[in-house]
Enzyme design. Sequence first.
Site, mmCIF file in Angstrom:
data_model
loop_
_atom_site.group_PDB
_atom_site.id
_atom_site.type_symbol
_atom_site.label_atom_id
_atom_site.label_comp_id
_atom_site.label_asym_id
_atom_site.label_seq_id
_atom_site.Cartn_x
_atom_site.Cartn_y
_atom_site.Cartn_z
ATOM 1 N N ASP A 35 -6.858 7.880 7.296
ATOM 2 C CA ASP A 35 -7.054 7.020 6.122
ATOM 3 C C ASP A 35 -8.057 5.917 6.445
ATOM 4 O O ASP A 35 -7.762 4.733 6.282
ATOM 5 C CB ASP A 35 -5.719 6.427 5.671
ATOM 6 C CG ASP A 35 -5.799 5.829 4.264
ATOM 7 O OD1 ASP A 35 -6.799 6.093 3.559
ATOM 8 O OD2 ASP A 35 -4.881 5.089 3.877
ATOM 9 N N GLY B 34 0.819 -1.204 0.000
ATOM 10 C CA GLY B 34 0.000 0.000 0.000
ATOM 11 C C GLY B 34 0.843 1.240 0.000
ATOM 12 O O GLY B 34 2.080 1.183 -0.113
#
Length: 992
Positions: free
Chosen positions: A836, A719
């Site tokens: 996030d 990621g």
Amino acid sequence: MADKIFTFFLILSSISPLLCSSLISPLNLSLIRQANVLISLKQSFDSYDPSLDSWNIPNFNSLCSWTGVSCDNLNQSITRLDLSNLNISGTISPEISRLSPSLVFLDISSNSFSGELPKEIYELSGLEVLNISSNVFEGELETRGFSQMTQLVTLDAYDNSFNGSLPLSLTTLTRLEHLDLGGNYFDGEIPRSYGSFLSLKFLSLSGNDLRGRIPNELANITTLVQLYLGYYNDYRGGIPADFGRLINLVHLDLANCSLKGSIPAELGNLKNLEVLFLQTNELTGSVPRELGNMTSLKTLDLSNNFLEGEIPLELSGLQKLQLFNLFFNRLHGEIPEFVSELPDLQILKLWHNNFTGKIPSKLGSNGNLIEIDLSTNKLTGLIPESLCFGRRLKILILFNNFLFGPLPEDLGQCEPLWRFRLGQNFLTSKLPKGLIYLPNLSLLELQNNFLTGEIPEEEAGNAQFSSLTQINLSNNRLSGPIPGSIRNLRSLQILLLGANRLSGQIPGEIGSLKSLLKIDMSRNNFSGKFPPEFGDCMSLTYLDLSHNQISGQIPVQISQIRILNYLNVSWNSFNQSLPNELGYMKSLTSADFSHNNFSGSVPTSGQFSYFNNTSFLGNPFLCGFSSNPCNGSQNQSQSQLLNQNNARSRGEISAKFKLFFGLGLLGFFLVFVVLAVVKNRRMRKNNPNLWKLIGFQKLGFRSEHILECVKENHVIGKGGRGIVYKGVMPNGEEVAVKKLLTITKGSSHDNGLAAEIQTLGRIRHRNIVRLLAFCSNKDVNLLVYEYMPNGSLGEVLHGKAGVFLKWETRLQIALEAAKGLCYLHHDCSPLIIHRDVKSNNILLGPEFEAHVADFGLAKFMMQDNGASECMSSIAGSYGYIAPEYAYTLRIDEKSDVYSFGVVLLELITGRKPVDNFGEEGIDIVQWSKIQTNCNRQGVVKIIDQRLSNIPLAEAMELFFVAMLCVQEHSVERPTMREVVQMISQAKQPNTF
């Protein structure tokens, strides 16, 4: 061994003159012995405050004035050692036992001590106070260890990582008065033997993983003054009725620990009780009238339960009450008049119930009210005149009721007022003079009422000190011009005046409001010109002037606003050409010029080529779009201009090629240098001796075991923040190792990351992924987490995991993930913004229990990576980003709330945030609003078709919560604490 030899020679060198003179006194020998113990302690510290530099052997004569050291005056023995808040990390040397028996006070709180508590601590038999709170100690507390500490009066182990069962030997300490084991990982049940403490006055077991029933035996500790058992423990059953025997109790906190059943009437026997916290449980039944007998009560919080019935009149006996919270229950009836007569009442929060009737007419007359929230009820009648009688009122929230009549004029002089939310009522009359210009007012909401008259002009000139950031007066009947004194609202960010009857020229003074982000003046009767001063609002992202009578042209100064992304001037009387400069506004993604009298051709530059045909309809003298193409000569001139631009571009490309070729050669040479450095550092990195491992609980592995996991064949995810590996430790424990993106070498941010990781490592909550350890060297940072076998929610919902989530599992995941975020926002100090939130950052345990992951790291990616990377790191992930980020580039906890709302929509619909929704450019939020018309009954149109037998009320309620979370304006979104409360109450019968 070398350290001990070195210490020996230091001692020898310092006392050698005394040896030679044969003058060593017993006192000096005692001081030297004690100094040696402290030096041993200091040597076991990895880091410490510079004030501990005073600890050195040559300075042994002043031992009793060393930092943190206190001695008795008779024989200079150390009696107190206070090392709190000295930034110490490391372990405690076993040598500490040599300070017994003189040491009676030991405080090492608020540091970063790690590892297990050394058994030598238990040998300090004379100790009366032991404070080890707010560290990173781990492992179990010895079952029999404390039995040696017979003099112990205070034991504070709050906020560590201890686990296992609660230690039983503590009950043998007959002098123990203060016991705090909260904020750890203790599990199992509370031992019944804990009811045998003889002298205990303070007991806290909150914030652990305790299960089972609260034992009735605790009621035998009649000496108790303060009792804390709540916060994230998960008890079965309810509140023991025997607690009514704790007659000395002053503070009882049983909040947020899954308690069921009714509130025992026996609690009314607690005449000395001042604080009662029972909020955020599953309590049912009515509020016992016997609670009115608790005549010392100052704080009563029964919010976020399933309580029914009316507020008992017997509560009028609570004459010392300062805080009265009953919000988010199922209470009904009228708010009793006695509430307004409580002389000390400061905070009254009864929102989200079914209260009817009038607000008590004398509310506020006690002169002490600070906060009132009666929103989302069914209240009628007038707003009392006395709400700000004492000039202390800061928060007034009455929205979503049926209140009518005028706004009290007195509110215009209520200077402490900070938040004023009275939208969605039936209020009439004019705005009170001075209200908009109150010096401390930050939020003013009066939308969806029937207010009339003009917006008042500020007369005294005090508006220059205004704190107002948001005004919402939309959908009323206000008339007249906007006053020029609006220029003094220098902090204003959002100005919503749409759907009124305002008229006249829009004042150019608005251009002086440099903080403005959004302006909506649509659906009014404004005339005159479009003020060019709007171009000075450099933070503006949204401007809607549609449905007015504005004429002339759009000023080119608007193109100076580099972040404007929405412009609507439709349904006006603009009558000149469209400025070419608007096309150069790359931020402008939505514009509507329709239904005006624009003339000429639509510019072909920049953004104009992206606007829809509908953006230009209704302009009979405008050509250049598909419904009304321009004639041939116009097309030819445009073609010539395009050829000139192409020729110019080719010349520019040639010059740029030469420049880039030279830079490329230079870059090629630098690559070889960088590769040489990287190779050298990789060789160093593979040496495990250079790695530092910090554990946040008892570890069954070392750094070399972690490094074995960091191999390509162990990768389970990649990621924006790094690569995740799966590993199995020697003890069989499965872990997830996250390798963070490389931090800038030598950066000052390295220490900041390490300090933040220490903070994250202390976070303990059953719905947050547990950080086990932090392993790092100069180049690489590795985070070791507990492994979640069912992967992420995103993978399960949208991936190929082969798992289908039933509705009850989805609802449970929603609740558990909300609890995790709520803990970060409201129970961490300082609060932690996730930054996030997304379905891929909600991990699922073996029983599909939700754990929030990847929190608190984004700001370090921001600091240590380039600007292009930091944008995604800070703001979140595509499809989850709150709309205000586009114009503020700032986030707060309400940004997390928006992202969580998107996750809720994923759970409801089974669709990705950015999917094929049939129309280009819309996401799951816009699609859901369109399909349902923002009506909770419309959820049946978007529900995941794979689901069946869904409780309709639950689906509607969860969709309602999701819609609140994704409100466009952050101030209108609930807090995560409110989200938890709403989802907790979502479970209802009635399936479809």
